[in-house]
Enzyme design. Sequence first.
Site, PDB file in Angstrom:
ATOM      1  N   ARG A 107      15.769  -6.328  -9.203  1.00 30.58           N
ATOM      2  CA  ARG A 107      14.981  -7.046  -8.195  1.00 30.58           C
ATOM      3  C   ARG A 107      14.107  -8.070  -8.908  1.00 30.58           C
ATOM      4  O   ARG A 107      13.250  -7.693  -9.711  1.00 30.58           O
ATOM      5  CB  ARG A 107      14.114  -6.064  -7.402  1.00 30.58           C
ATOM      6  CG  ARG A 107      13.180  -6.761  -6.457  1.00 30.58           C
ATOM      7  CD  ARG A 107      12.348  -5.813  -5.573  1.00 30.58           C
ATOM      8  NE  ARG A 107      11.428  -6.630  -4.820  1.00 30.58           N
ATOM      9  CZ  ARG A 107      10.104  -6.518  -4.838  1.00 30.58           C
ATOM     10  NH1 ARG A 107       9.517  -5.547  -5.520  1.00 30.58           N
ATOM     11  NH2 ARG A 107       9.345  -7.340  -4.161  1.00 30.58           N
ATOM     12  N   HIS A 151       6.981 -13.882  -4.004  1.00 32.69           N
ATOM     13  CA  HIS A 151       6.137 -12.904  -4.710  1.00 32.69           C
ATOM     14  C   HIS A 151       4.873 -13.653  -5.138  1.00 32.69           C
ATOM     15  O   HIS A 151       4.577 -13.798  -6.326  1.00 32.69           O
ATOM     16  CB  HIS A 151       6.891 -12.286  -5.879  1.00 32.69           C
ATOM     17  CG  HIS A 151       6.359 -10.948  -6.320  1.00 32.69           C
ATOM     18  ND1 HIS A 151       7.116  -9.807  -6.377  1.00 32.69           N
ATOM     19  CD2 HIS A 151       5.124 -10.560  -6.725  1.00 32.69           C
ATOM     20  CE1 HIS A 151       6.390  -8.781  -6.808  1.00 32.69           C
ATOM     21  NE2 HIS A 151       5.157  -9.219  -7.025  1.00 32.69           N
ATOM     22  N   GLU A 196       4.655  -7.543  -0.522  1.00 23.27           N
ATOM     23  CA  GLU A 196       3.304  -7.023  -0.302  1.00 23.27           C
ATOM     24  C   GLU A 196       2.383  -7.990   0.433  1.00 23.27           C
ATOM     25  O   GLU A 196       1.424  -8.519  -0.128  1.00 23.27           O
ATOM     26  CB  GLU A 196       2.674  -6.633  -1.644  1.00 23.27           C
ATOM     27  CG  GLU A 196       3.399  -5.516  -2.344  1.00 23.27           C
ATOM     28  CD  GLU A 196       2.575  -4.878  -3.480  1.00 23.27           C
ATOM     29  OE1 GLU A 196       1.442  -5.315  -3.710  1.00 23.27           O
ATOM     30  OE2 GLU A 196       3.089  -3.935  -4.110  1.00 23.27           O
ATOM     31  N   ASN A 324       6.828  -0.698  -1.573  1.00 23.24           N
ATOM     32  CA  ASN A 324       6.250  -0.603  -2.915  1.00 23.24           C
ATOM     33  C   ASN A 324       5.245   0.536  -2.868  1.00 23.24           C
ATOM     34  O   ASN A 324       4.301   0.500  -2.082  1.00 23.24           O
ATOM     35  CB  ASN A 324       5.525  -1.892  -3.290  1.00 23.24           C
ATOM     36  CG  ASN A 324       6.474  -3.076  -3.434  1.00 23.24           C
ATOM     37  OD1 ASN A 324       7.678  -2.945  -3.261  1.00 23.24           O
ATOM     38  ND2 ASN A 324       5.918  -4.234  -3.753  1.00 23.24           N
ATOM     39  N   TYR A 326       2.742   3.057  -5.039  1.00 19.11           N
ATOM     40  CA  TYR A 326       2.055   3.392  -6.290  1.00 19.11           C
ATOM     41  C   TYR A 326       0.981   4.465  -6.091  1.00 19.11           C
ATOM     42  O   TYR A 326       0.854   5.375  -6.888  1.00 19.11           O
ATOM     43  CB  TYR A 326       1.337   2.154  -6.864  1.00 19.11           C
ATOM     44  CG  TYR A 326       2.244   1.077  -7.387  1.00 19.11           C
ATOM     45  CD1 TYR A 326       2.605   1.052  -8.727  1.00 19.11           C
ATOM     46  CD2 TYR A 326       2.728   0.067  -6.553  1.00 19.11           C
ATOM     47  CE1 TYR A 326       3.418   0.055  -9.232  1.00 19.11           C
ATOM     48  CE2 TYR A 326       3.548  -0.936  -7.055  1.00 19.11           C
ATOM     49  CZ  TYR A 326       3.895  -0.940  -8.384  1.00 19.11           C
ATOM     50  OH  TYR A 326       4.703  -1.918  -8.877  1.00 19.11           O
ATOM     51  N   GLU A 385       9.226  -0.976  -5.409  1.00 21.34           N
ATOM     52  CA  GLU A 385       8.433  -0.915  -6.645  1.00 21.34           C
ATOM     53  C   GLU A 385       7.795   0.463  -6.763  1.00 21.34           C
ATOM     54  O   GLU A 385       7.366   1.038  -5.762  1.00 21.34           O
ATOM     55  CB  GLU A 385       7.281  -1.934  -6.655  1.00 21.34           C
ATOM     56  CG  GLU A 385       7.679  -3.346  -6.908  1.00 21.34           C
ATOM     57  CD  GLU A 385       6.485  -4.303  -6.917  1.00 21.34           C
ATOM     58  OE1 GLU A 385       5.369  -3.870  -7.264  1.00 21.34           O
ATOM     59  OE2 GLU A 385       6.706  -5.471  -6.566  1.00 21.34           O
TER      60      GLU A 385
HETATM   61  C1  FCB Z   1       2.300  -4.625  -7.210  1.00 16.84           C
HETATM   62  C2  FCB Z   1       2.813  -6.041  -7.321  1.00 16.84           C
HETATM   63  C3  FCB Z   1       3.464  -6.327  -8.653  1.00 16.84           C
HETATM   64  C4  FCB Z   1       2.706  -5.708  -9.796  1.00 16.84           C
HETATM   65  C5  FCB Z   1       2.466  -4.255  -9.543  1.00 16.84           C
HETATM   66  C6  FCB Z   1       1.754  -3.537 -10.652  1.00 16.84           C
HETATM   67  O1  FCB Z   1       1.307  -4.559  -6.259  1.00 16.84           O
HETATM   68  O2  FCB Z   1       3.752  -6.297  -6.304  1.00 16.84           O
HETATM   69  O3  FCB Z   1       3.599  -7.714  -8.779  1.00 16.84           O
HETATM   70  O4  FCB Z   1       1.532  -6.397  -9.999  1.00 16.84           O
HETATM   71  O5  FCB Z   1       1.707  -4.099  -8.364  1.00 16.84           O
END
Ligand code: FCB
Length: 479
Positions: A107, A151, A196, A324, A326, A385
């Site tokens: 990607r 992006h 995002e 995405n 995290y 992500e």
């Molecule tokens: C996400 C972003 C990516 C990168 C990661 C760590 O929020 O999409 O570009 O910065 O975090």
Amino acid sequence: MTKPAPPTRRGFLAAAAIAPLIVSDAAAQSPSDLSLPKGFRWGTATSAYQIEGAVTADGRGPSIWDTFCREPGKIRDGSNGDVSADHYHRYKEDVALMKALGAQTYRFSIAWPRVFPGGRGTLNPAGLAFYDRLVDELLAQGIEPWATLYHWDLPQALQDKGGWERRDTALDFADYAGAVADKLGDRVKHFFTLNEMASFIEHGYGIGIFAPGLKLPLDRLALARHHAVLAHGLGVQAIRARGRAGTKVGPAENLTVALPAFEIPSHIQAAETATRELNAPYLTVMMEGRYTDAYLKELGADAPKFPDGDLKIIASPVDYVGINVYIPGPYVLSSEAGPGYQVLKLPKSYPHMASTWLTLAPEVLYWAPRHVARLWKPSEIYISENGASSKDKFSKDGQIYDLDRVMYLRNCLTHLQRATSEGVPVRGYFLWSLLDNFEWADGYATRFGLIHVDFATQRRTLKLSAAFYKEVMARNVVA
Ligand code: FCB
């Protein structure tokens, strides 16, 4: 124990020293069956401004990040993406590294200001040609290209006219998306629209810590949010109209994921309800075609005004939902009062990874796709992500043993596997990131790569996490 090989000049070769750790021993069984479904697609993710460098090459126009980086105090180490990992010139080496890892997909994002240096109008064939070369190289190595159209690198010329506050930016985005589909659609079969929205709008137009660094009042912010989701919908339509038959498209959104404080049915229900509300301006309206009552009530007179028909465009059917994932959103408890949930604050001692924002809750990889599946029933979900920063250091033997990243990934994947084993339709995973890169307002201080980049020499070195991920991809199992 085998003595590790001395460090070599080329990172790729240095990686060979990790090779003894990459034994694919078919006989060795994992402690329990943490297999992912057959056909699960594995890959890595990057974005244009974060890795390409070459910001003036072949007629690229300036983006809002070029401008923002030059404002004193905006980037932690005062750096910018002018050179970064120089992927624009080293893409062949980087694709070879993907191949060496055994990645099946990649990607990447296309820089709008390379394709339309002024944001709209005359297309710049020399800029688009870079992605032709990249896509051809990926396909030659048997890696499936998944292209993100936006992006965060908005052409500065469009920001000068009002950026995402301006409705025409969404229309310009659709023209750009269509032009890319025309040119690359014969080879690129999977697109993500915007990366995002919740990040680049809230951080860029709400609290000003990302480009273009604005702190808008609520009415203007709500309109910018509306234009971002409108751009997504128009982008989906443009890809459908101008891509080849069978081309697939969806968003790559970082939804806020509410987690049950603990797993009993009432808290689980509360977390689902909260997730729908907390994403009202973004994924919820994209999936449902309406703003929630609570969101409209909260905005009151600041609610965006827009033509009839916008909501239908915003909710244009997608082929998959990219998420995405995290960090945890809030942990919640069920509540009789108000919206049906009580938001809990994280205690100060709550753990995080090297980046302080990266609070640790691997179960978010279970709850995020589960909530999405239950709330909106998409046919396919991709983790577009997931990854972690680490304070990577070379050991004396020339290796980087990024055990915190490996721990993070292993635990996240274990929870993702829990979701797929329950039938949540997650079809693939893109690890952020292939390479260390320019991490936005954190500059180069924060490293997210499986592959270490020495930004002075551009030397690439595979970390322990690369060996880990290679193993996962090869076995289709959490290793
Ligand atoms: C996400 C972003 C990516 C990168 C990661 C760590 O929020 O999409 O570009 O910065 O975090």
